[in-house]
Design a protein around this motif. Structure first.
Motif: not given
Lengths: 219, 219
Positions: B129-130, B132-136, B139-140, B142-143
């Motif tokens: 989760v962490s 995904a907060m500072h790596d695009a 984040a994609r 995890l989405h």
């Protein structure tokens, strides 16, 4: 102390926005110059604007305080953020007061959604949430900040109880959490887009749950 | 490919836990040895166990793959996490099936709460989760992972509709989000403690909102 204010002022537009209120100052150009004006193309790209966008060098440059002073006093960005949040928690916060619980909860959820979508302040608010995920001091500061905001926002619910809209058995902080949690979940967990409709549905869900007694203090 | 499996296997116990299912393998000693067994003293300290606890060196050492191979293939921890999540999203996931919507939503929310509280797997899930907060890319990934899990978990709601417990107008994914969002909010935003009672109340709130029509697809 003067340095502290100058430096934390750089985080001020953001820390007031967690849970968020409209920025009273117009500092668009200043923050654009700081490189924060990176509007995300989609929800997932919000991560680009997070913790890594906020640097000691950037904050130092914008505040006019030498970066070695910033490093000496706060150590790193997480330390800066923790200090800014500590100051922010004590600030009065203009809790929505529309006259109905439905209007107030919608306004609350929309403040969160709008604040993080703001190209000026969203990235710094995001940095605060991100910092708390990997720094214990920032996490404690963010926790204290949200406890203060839950407490202030509980006025929305206690006014609704006084108006007879909700039972006195309801847990005010739990209604506040329920109204904003789905917005934060999309922003920081599932990385889904957030708009006014998402905020309204979060608020509507919280209100329905509160009316049904599912958010009572004794549950 | 062998290296890929060996390395991603090190993240496997965690990626299955987002939204989470019980770990089928008993690898307590192995993960303890990896230094992940840092049970938090309080909710705020969960941040200590996050992104920073997961290093390329650590994953390489535990998987038996040389760290230069890991760096060459994935670049960094965020790249590793994105790849692990991509694999995980396609995995079948044992969705709770207790016979009632109330039981299923409680089980779902408790899986999230229990998974992140697990001293073995919580820290790595937190790291995902962490990241995904500072790596695009993370984040994609995890989405996409959560979209797959929302889709799978929607069976809880469609079964409830078939049993006549909920109206066919309800938005299944929205019920799933509502049931887990308050748990994630406490874990990663307000940094408040999470336990079974918190999970049950989140599930109860989602169910009440769904029954009231506040989570309908057309709302």
């Amino acid at each position: 102390m003067r340095d502290r204010v100058a430096v934390l002022e750089q985080l001020g537009a953001a820390h007031r926005h967690l849970p968020l209120r409209p920025d009273p100052h117009e500092r668009h150009q200043q923050v654009r110059a700081g490189g924060f004006d990176q509007r995300p193309a989609c929800g997932a790209q919000v991560a680009d604007r997070g913790f890594t966008a906020l640097t000691v060098e950037g904050v130092a440059a914008r505040s006019g305080v030498h970066k070695t002073t910033v490093y000496r006093r706060w150590g790193n960005v997480a330390g800066l953020i923790a200090d800014a949040l500590e100051l922010a928690g004590g600030e009065p916060w203009p809790v929505p007061d529309t006259g109905t619980i439905e209007g107030d909860l919608r306004a609350l959820a929309r403040l969160v959604a709008d604040g993080f979508a703001d190209p000026r302040e969203g990235p710094v608010s995001t940095a605060f949430v991100s910092a708390a995920m990997h720094d214990a001091d920032a996490a404690r500061a963010l926790h204290a900040f949200f406890m203060a905001r839950h407490d202030q926002s509980s006025a929305i619910v206690t006014r609704a109880v006084a108006r007879g809209e909700l039972s006195a058995d309801v847990d005010p902080a739990e209604v506040v959490r329920a109204a904003v949690a789905p917005v934060y979940y999309r922003l920081f967990v599932s990385h889904e887009p957030v708009d006014a409709a998402v905020a309204d549905r979060a608020a509507g869900g919280a209100l329905a749950a509160a009316r049904a007694g599912a958010l009572n203090a004794s549950v």
